[in-house]
Write a protein that holds these residues in place. Sequence first.
Motif, mmCIF file in Angstrom:
data_model
loop_
_atom_site.group_PDB
_atom_site.id
_atom_site.type_symbol
_atom_site.label_atom_id
_atom_site.label_comp_id
_atom_site.label_asym_id
_atom_site.label_seq_id
_atom_site.Cartn_x
_atom_site.Cartn_y
_atom_site.Cartn_z
ATOM 1 N N GLU A 204 0.818 -1.214 0.000
ATOM 2 C CA GLU A 204 0.000 0.000 0.000
ATOM 3 C C GLU A 204 0.852 1.264 0.000
ATOM 4 O O GLU A 204 0.406 2.326 -0.427
ATOM 5 C CB GLU A 204 -0.903 0.031 1.249
ATOM 6 C CG GLU A 204 -1.939 -1.069 1.342
ATOM 7 C CD GLU A 204 -3.035 -0.899 0.305
ATOM 8 O OE1 GLU A 204 -3.467 0.252 0.127
ATOM 9 O OE2 GLU A 204 -3.414 -1.899 -0.330
ATOM 10 N N SER A 205 2.092 1.148 0.535
ATOM 11 C CA SER A 205 2.959 2.328 0.638
ATOM 12 C C SER A 205 3.712 2.627 -0.654
ATOM 13 O O SER A 205 4.342 3.667 -0.778
ATOM 14 C CB SER A 205 4.008 2.111 1.738
ATOM 15 O OG SER A 205 3.405 1.764 2.943
ATOM 16 N N VAL A 206 3.668 1.713 -1.613
ATOM 17 C CA VAL A 206 4.445 1.900 -2.852
ATOM 18 C C VAL A 206 3.809 3.009 -3.690
ATOM 19 O O VAL A 206 2.609 2.982 -3.944
ATOM 20 C CB VAL A 206 4.490 0.579 -3.653
ATOM 21 C CG1 VAL A 206 5.167 0.790 -4.999
ATOM 22 C CG2 VAL A 206 5.203 -0.494 -2.841
ATOM 23 N N PRO A 207 4.608 3.995 -4.098
ATOM 24 C CA PRO A 207 4.027 5.134 -4.818
ATOM 25 C C PRO A 207 3.380 4.749 -6.160
ATOM 26 O O PRO A 207 2.342 5.285 -6.514
ATOM 27 C CB PRO A 207 5.204 6.088 -5.051
ATOM 28 C CG PRO A 207 6.365 5.570 -4.273
ATOM 29 C CD PRO A 207 6.053 4.184 -3.811
ATOM 30 N N ARG A 208 4.013 3.849 -6.918
ATOM 31 C CA ARG A 208 3.435 3.409 -8.194
ATOM 32 C C ARG A 208 3.568 1.901 -8.279
ATOM 33 O O ARG A 208 4.672 1.377 -8.139
ATOM 34 C CB ARG A 208 4.202 4.003 -9.400
ATOM 35 C CG ARG A 208 4.086 5.483 -9.552
ATOM 36 C CD ARG A 208 2.981 5.872 -10.557
ATOM 37 N NE ARG A 208 2.914 7.327 -10.577
ATOM 38 C CZ ARG A 208 3.539 8.073 -11.489
ATOM 39 N NH1 ARG A 208 4.237 7.506 -12.455
ATOM 40 N NH2 ARG A 208 3.460 9.383 -11.430
ATOM 41 N N ASP B 82 1.699 -1.946 -10.035
ATOM 42 C CA ASP B 82 0.749 -2.623 -10.890
ATOM 43 C C ASP B 82 0.420 -3.913 -10.150
ATOM 44 O O ASP B 82 1.246 -4.829 -10.098
ATOM 45 C CB ASP B 82 1.408 -2.900 -12.247
ATOM 46 C CG ASP B 82 0.437 -3.553 -13.216
ATOM 47 O OD1 ASP B 82 -0.707 -3.815 -12.796
ATOM 48 O OD2 ASP B 82 0.826 -3.806 -14.363
ATOM 49 N N ASP B 83 -0.756 -3.936 -9.522
ATOM 50 C CA ASP B 83 -1.139 -5.054 -8.664
ATOM 51 C C ASP B 83 -0.071 -5.270 -7.591
ATOM 52 O O ASP B 83 0.145 -4.386 -6.765
ATOM 53 C CB ASP B 83 -1.387 -6.305 -9.499
ATOM 54 C CG ASP B 83 -2.080 -7.385 -8.664
ATOM 55 O OD1 ASP B 83 -2.721 -7.039 -7.646
ATOM 56 O OD2 ASP B 83 -1.970 -8.572 -9.017
ATOM 57 N N ARG B 84 0.627 -6.397 -7.606
ATOM 58 C CA ARG B 84 1.631 -6.642 -6.566
ATOM 59 C C ARG B 84 3.043 -6.340 -7.053
ATOM 60 O O ARG B 84 4.019 -6.761 -6.435
ATOM 61 C CB ARG B 84 1.537 -8.082 -6.065
ATOM 62 C CG ARG B 84 0.207 -8.338 -5.330
ATOM 63 C CD ARG B 84 0.092 -9.760 -4.846
ATOM 64 N NE ARG B 84 1.108 -10.100 -3.859
ATOM 65 C CZ ARG B 84 1.014 -9.831 -2.557
ATOM 66 N NH1 ARG B 84 -0.034 -9.203 -2.084
ATOM 67 N NH2 ARG B 84 1.968 -10.191 -1.741
ATOM 68 N N TYR B 85 3.171 -5.608 -8.182
ATOM 69 C CA TYR B 85 4.498 -5.291 -8.705
ATOM 70 C C TYR B 85 4.781 -3.799 -8.572
ATOM 71 O O TYR B 85 3.909 -2.962 -8.849
ATOM 72 C CB TYR B 85 4.611 -5.691 -10.180
ATOM 73 C CG TYR B 85 4.537 -7.187 -10.380
ATOM 74 C CD1 TYR B 85 5.687 -7.972 -10.270
ATOM 75 C CD2 TYR B 85 3.318 -7.798 -10.670
ATOM 76 C CE1 TYR B 85 5.607 -9.343 -10.420
ATOM 77 C CE2 TYR B 85 3.238 -9.168 -10.828
ATOM 78 C CZ TYR B 85 4.381 -9.939 -10.705
ATOM 79 O OH TYR B 85 4.307 -11.300 -10.851
ATOM 80 N N VAL B 86 5.993 -3.474 -8.147
ATOM 81 C CA VAL B 86 6.426 -2.078 -8.080
ATOM 82 C C VAL B 86 6.817 -1.647 -9.488
ATOM 83 O O VAL B 86 7.584 -2.350 -10.151
ATOM 84 C CB VAL B 86 7.642 -1.933 -7.142
ATOM 85 C CG1 VAL B 86 8.131 -0.494 -7.110
ATOM 86 C CG2 VAL B 86 7.300 -2.419 -5.737
ATOM 87 N N THR B 87 6.285 -0.536 -9.965
ATOM 88 C CA THR B 87 6.667 -0.081 -11.300
ATOM 89 C C THR B 87 7.743 0.998 -11.202
ATOM 90 O O THR B 87 7.717 1.845 -10.313
ATOM 91 C CB THR B 87 5.461 0.481 -12.085
ATOM 92 O OG1 THR B 87 4.904 1.552 -11.333
ATOM 93 C CG2 THR B 87 4.409 -0.576 -12.314
ATOM 94 N N THR B 88 8.691 0.931 -12.109
ATOM 95 C CA THR B 88 9.779 1.911 -12.187
ATOM 96 C C THR B 88 10.034 2.212 -13.653
ATOM 97 O O THR B 88 9.566 1.465 -14.518
ATOM 98 C CB THR B 88 11.092 1.343 -11.611
ATOM 99 O OG1 THR B 88 11.593 0.335 -12.504
ATOM 100 C CG2 THR B 88 10.911 0.753 -10.224
#
Lengths: 473, 103
Positions: free
Chosen positions: B79-83, B85-91
């Motif tokens: 929930e704390s990840v800024p961006r 996609d579902d359970r993946y952190v996007t960079t």
Amino acid sequence: MDILEAIRSGELAAGEAAASAAESISRRDPCGAFLSTSDPDDPPPGGSLGGVPYAAKDNMSTANLPTTCASRMLEDYTPVYDATCIELMESSGAILVGKTNMDEFAMGSSNETSYFGPTRNPWNHGVVPGGSSGGSAAAVAAGMVPLALGTDTGGSIRQPASFCGITGMKPTYGAISRRGVISFASSMDQVGPMALTAGDCALALDVLVARDPGDSTSVEHPEGGGFFRRVRGSSADLSGIRIGMPKEYYGVGIDEPVTEIALRAARVFEDLGATIEEISLPHTEYALPAYYVISSAEASSNLARYDGISYGMREIGDDIDDLYRNTRSRGFGEEVKRRIMLGSFALSAGYYDAFYLRAARVRRVIAEEIDRAFRRYDYLLTPTCPTVAFPLGERVEDPMAMYMADVCTIPANLAGIPALSMPGGFSGGLPVGVQLMGPRFSDGGLLSLADVFQRTTDHHLRRPSDGVEGVEP
Amino acid sequence: MRISSDQVERIAQLARLHLEDDERERIRGDLQGILEHVGRLDEIDVDEIDPMHNPAESDANVLRDDIVVESGVSDGFLESVPRRDDRYVTTPRFVDPGSDGHG
């Protein structure tokens, strides 16, 4: 009687105390001490601090309140777990009523580096409350809460305690878990209590001191617990207690009234039977430069985690490196950037030996010199800060002048020993603190000594009217 | 020692900070002043002294058993990840598709 004791004895109704504290904070916070407030539930029955309202510095992780470190970087961040110190307070029945303002990432001595604006000193709104735990100090001094938690890396509990006229203690390094406390300089960061009296600080230590498997630097305290019992049972006859006064803390750069108040405190102890002697700790002058190299080096490493990827603020960029740089440049304030730059420099190839490693060697010289003093003396007595609280804005543009505010408190962090500041008198209407230091794990003895002082003096009983009508500094 | 603007820029790159011109000059002056103060550490001979990295030396860095504990908060961390996609952190892309993955 101490406020905490009044609640414990039933003289102040526990649930009401917390509810009315939370209610009045949300209604009126003229010093800007709080960044967020909670709506407390009914206190759980029992517990040594059952129903006692308390505040926590905003660098302590709380699962139900934002934890911003007073930084734009973490403006919208709410952790998913409570720091160990918050868990322990909760299990004692204490009720968290809010999170307090601070210097950004605890870097500062005036609360002026907070992204959300400075806290003001309840004794006089024109002067700083000290820092970095300035919000916690102001909240206690203004009577908003009887107890607050702060952290102290170079004086961040003791210096604001001195400026706000309260009692604040940095326990022995490792005595209280750092798990969930946002790191600044891990080899010196320490959680500690801030309250009106040494007795109240001891009550908090009874709850907070515990080894925690979640912090590998936390230790089993040989005194175990029972700090409050020990403090209350301590004799006011100080015969046989030897107190050293290191002359380096009384010299150039320390204001005359501040020195006078520390000397007066020494006479109080002497009248109670203690032996007072002047001593010399000749390497004291190197503590400040060693501290700024070491703490900034550790900070540059600890703050590398704020990269915009997994939590906190994210700014977009053309590529990943651009994203990192944009996020960090906009998320951090100027003082934080200055320390990251100093730390990165001190750790960089070609400068590591000359700066970081040299400072770490000097740290040992200072720590061993202090250890040697404790072979002959039980405690050391010094001023907490060179001056009283200074006017808002006076030192913002001059980092070295700001750093000088911590010159008397830094050695205890380098050495990992316990130290506290207690009210010793007033100068120009502003409170002046006196610092006591003791050898590692002498936390109970140190609080007892402060308690004996507070049984004999009444500086800690004076309260600000509300700060608005304060006198000119 | 004298700190140049180029040196400040090099440190800023290491620290992943982007400094505007006026900010770089201000920080250069501040660093200069702080390092002059820090230069006083050269007055004492510490060549034979071991560095002290932590005041709880004997207790620090104790290895513990590697035991998996269920924290129950992993979804909360996401929930704390800024961006994401579902359970993946996007960079932004950080591996050049044309390279061998080490560039």
